[in-house]
Design a protein around this motif. Structure first.
Motif, PDB file in Angstrom:
ATOM      1  N   ARG A  19       0.820  -1.201   0.000  1.00 15.54           N
ATOM      2  CA  ARG A  19       0.000   0.000   0.000  1.00 15.54           C
ATOM      3  C   ARG A  19       0.860   1.260   0.000  1.00 15.54           C
ATOM      4  O   ARG A  19       0.529   2.247  -0.650  1.00 15.54           O
ATOM      5  N   PHE A  20       1.994   1.219   0.712  1.00 11.85           N
ATOM      6  CA  PHE A  20       2.880   2.382   0.715  1.00 11.85           C
ATOM      7  C   PHE A  20       3.483   2.594  -0.667  1.00 11.85           C
ATOM      8  O   PHE A  20       3.592   3.734  -1.144  1.00 11.85           O
ATOM      9  N   THR A  21       3.887   1.506  -1.322  1.00 10.67           N
ATOM     10  CA  THR A  21       4.433   1.618  -2.683  1.00 10.67           C
ATOM     11  C   THR A  21       3.400   2.198  -3.632  1.00 10.67           C
ATOM     12  O   THR A  21       3.701   3.059  -4.468  1.00 10.67           O
ATOM     13  N   LYS A  22       2.160   1.751  -3.485  1.00 14.50           N
ATOM     14  CA  LYS A  22       1.088   2.260  -4.331  1.00 14.50           C
ATOM     15  C   LYS A  22       0.822   3.733  -4.056  1.00 14.50           C
ATOM     16  O   LYS A  22       0.541   4.512  -4.971  1.00 14.50           O
ATOM     17  N   LEU A  23       0.937   4.135  -2.786  1.00 19.72           N
ATOM     18  CA  LEU A  23       0.748   5.537  -2.437  1.00 19.72           C
ATOM     19  C   LEU A  23       1.821   6.402  -3.078  1.00 19.72           C
ATOM     20  O   LEU A  23       1.536   7.489  -3.597  1.00 19.72           O
ATOM     21  N   MET A  24       3.065   5.936  -3.042  1.00 20.34           N
ATOM     22  CA  MET A  24       4.164   6.713  -3.611  1.00 20.34           C
ATOM     23  C   MET A  24       4.072   6.800  -5.136  1.00 20.34           C
ATOM     24  O   MET A  24       4.655   7.694  -5.753  1.00 20.34           O
ATOM     25  N   ARG A  25       3.363   5.860  -5.755  1.00 15.20           N
ATOM     26  CA  ARG A  25       3.156   5.912  -7.198  1.00 15.20           C
ATOM     27  C   ARG A  25       1.955   6.766  -7.575  1.00 15.20           C
ATOM     28  O   ARG A  25       1.753   7.070  -8.754  1.00 15.20           O
ATOM     29  N   ASN A  26       1.168   7.121  -6.565  1.00 15.33           N
ATOM     30  CA  ASN A  26       0.018   7.987  -6.790  1.00 15.33           C
ATOM     31  C   ASN A  26       0.483   9.438  -6.734  1.00 15.33           C
ATOM     32  O   ASN A  26       1.069   9.871  -5.740  1.00 15.33           O
ATOM     33  N   ALA A  28      -1.007  12.491  -6.475  1.00 21.63           N
ATOM     34  CA  ALA A  28      -1.532  13.344  -5.400  1.00 21.63           C
ATOM     35  C   ALA A  28      -1.039  12.870  -4.039  1.00 21.63           C
ATOM     36  O   ALA A  28      -0.637  13.679  -3.193  1.00 21.63           O
ATOM     37  N   GLY A  29      -1.052  11.562  -3.824  1.00 21.30           N
ATOM     38  CA  GLY A  29      -0.630  11.031  -2.538  1.00 21.30           C
ATOM     39  C   GLY A  29       0.832  11.294  -2.244  1.00 21.30           C
ATOM     40  O   GLY A  29       1.195  11.679  -1.127  1.00 21.30           O
ATOM     41  N   ALA A  30       1.701  11.106  -3.252  1.00 18.31           N
ATOM     42  CA  ALA A  30       3.132  11.313  -3.057  1.00 18.31           C
ATOM     43  C   ALA A  30       3.444  12.781  -2.782  1.00 18.31           C
ATOM     44  O   ALA A  30       4.220  13.109  -1.873  1.00 18.31           O
ATOM     45  N   VAL A  31       2.838  13.673  -3.562  1.00 14.79           N
ATOM     46  CA  VAL A  31       3.069  15.104  -3.359  1.00 14.79           C
ATOM     47  C   VAL A  31       2.545  15.537  -1.984  1.00 14.79           C
ATOM     48  O   VAL A  31       3.218  16.267  -1.251  1.00 14.79           O
ATOM     49  N   GLY A  32       1.343  15.081  -1.636  1.00 16.31           N
ATOM     50  CA  GLY A  32       0.768  15.439  -0.346  1.00 16.31           C
ATOM     51  C   GLY A  32       1.613  14.942   0.816  1.00 16.31           C
ATOM     52  O   GLY A  32       1.831  15.672   1.786  1.00 16.31           O
ATOM     53  N   LEU A  33       2.108  13.701   0.707  1.00 15.86           N
ATOM     54  CA  LEU A  33       2.945  13.146   1.781  1.00 15.86           C
ATOM     55  C   LEU A  33       4.233  13.941   1.936  1.00 15.86           C
ATOM     56  O   LEU A  33       4.656  14.235   3.060  1.00 15.86           O
ATOM     57  N   GLY A 281      -4.996  10.797  -2.149  1.00 10.62           N
ATOM     58  CA  GLY A 281      -4.138   9.680  -2.533  1.00 10.62           C
ATOM     59  C   GLY A 281      -4.472   8.415  -1.766  1.00 10.62           C
ATOM     60  O   GLY A 281      -4.537   7.319  -2.341  1.00 10.62           O
ATOM     61  N   LEU A 282      -4.693   8.549  -0.467  1.00 12.38           N
ATOM     62  CA  LEU A 282      -5.064   7.385   0.339  1.00 12.38           C
ATOM     63  C   LEU A 282      -6.411   6.814  -0.088  1.00 12.38           C
ATOM     64  O   LEU A 282      -6.617   5.601  -0.074  1.00 12.38           O
ATOM     65  N   SER A 283      -7.316   7.707  -0.480  1.00 12.38           N
ATOM     66  CA  SER A 283      -8.618   7.235  -0.951  1.00 12.38           C
ATOM     67  C   SER A 283      -8.466   6.358  -2.187  1.00 12.38           C
ATOM     68  O   SER A 283      -9.133   5.331  -2.324  1.00 12.38           O
TER      69      SER A 283
END
Length: 293
Positions: A19-26, A28-33, A281-283
């Motif tokens: 899930r973390f890998t998928k977040l970093m590939r997203n 919006a999620g990567a920029v937001g994090l 991104g998490l959504s």
């Protein structure tokens, strides 16, 4: 809707690393994090006293200095370093927002889960209370509560928390209505497992994805609500800096010292944008259906 929630329950068992890998590939999620981590890092440096200046220390000889190598964001009318004050303001604003979000999540999720699982009179009472709170505009409700409570950071947190309790009630109650009818819950009932045990072992773990997304989004709303209260003079009391109160203080001096508005304004905007991007991104990563207010 029921099938989607059951699918989300299965997805909740996926390894966290995936899930973390998928977040970093997203995007919006990567920029937001990244934005949130940078803002939080600045706050952590202030919390542990690692900033170059004391945010409360006054220096008459350094009043109203423009940004320079010594003071990256300049100084205010009392000679206080603006960068150090912005970092301290991030700490105070996040402290109120985090405590408020945690309180509202614990109360709201607890009531929502029990209302959705037990139904009956308890569900009716919780629904009625939730509807009453929803009837008030969120900022007006927070202003009313903050004005009648003694002013300190914790009472401000309570005022903000009350605003978001009904949101968590609705977010938790909806999925529970579907999960209470699935086979493994019925099997647990057949074995004699009590309602609280079923909720703890089978219901809460399977709505965790929805809760995580809602926590992130609610945190951004709590930051904005705290900043609004501070801007209106009902937030964290001085001399403790807060992003909202710093924006208010800088307005009267914006024509002669615009740098005083830039620091807290950018920090506040970036923090809210970062949390919202992270929530979006998490959504996507957790594949949940959000129920917005």
């Amino acid at each position: 809707m029921t099938a989607a929630i059951i699918t989300q329950a299965a997805d909740a068992q996926k390894p966290k690393s995936r899930r973390f890998t998928k977040l970093m590939r997203n995007g919006a999620g990567a920029v937001g994090l990244c934005i949130v981590l940078l803002i939080v890092l600045l706050g952590v440096l202030s919390f542990f006293g690692l900033m170059p200046y004391d945010p409360l220390a006054q220096d008459a000889s350094a009043r109203m200095q423009a940004p320079s190598a010594a003071h990256w964001l300049g100084t205010d009318q009392f000679g206080r370093d603006q960068l150090s004050r912005v970092a301290a303001g991030i700490v105070n604003s996040l402290m109120v927002a985090v405590v408020a979000t945690v309180i509202s999540a614990v109360v709201g999720i607890g009531l929502g889960v029990l209302a959705g699982y037990l139904r009956g009179v308890f569900d009716v009472i919780v629904g009625a209370v939730s509807n009453v709170l929803f009837a008030f505009p969120s900022l007006l409700l927070a202003l009313t509560l903050a004005s009648v409570l003694a002013r300190n950071w914790f009472t401000v947190s309570i005022a903000v928390a009350v605003v978001f309790v009904p949101i968590f009630i609705r977010v938790a109650r909806g999925p529970v209505l579907a999960l209470r009818e699935v086979e493994y819950v019925n099997a647990a009932k057949a074995t004699g497992m009590g309602p609280l045990a079923i909720v703890w072992r089978h219901i809460l773990p399977n709505i965790s994805n929805i809760v995580i997304v809602q926590l992130t989004l609610s945190l951004s709303w709590a930051v904005l609500t705290e900043a609004s209260l501070s801007y209106l003079g009902l937030g964290t009391p001085p001399p403790a800096p807060s992003l909202g109160s710093m924006v208010l203080e800088s307005q009267t001096l914006v024509t002669i010292a615009p740098w005083l508005l830039v620091g807290p304004g950018i920090a506040l905007v970036l923090l809210i944008i970062g949390l919202n991007l992270l929530g979006d991104g998490l959504s996507d990563v957790l594949d949940v259906t959000r129920e917005d207010r």
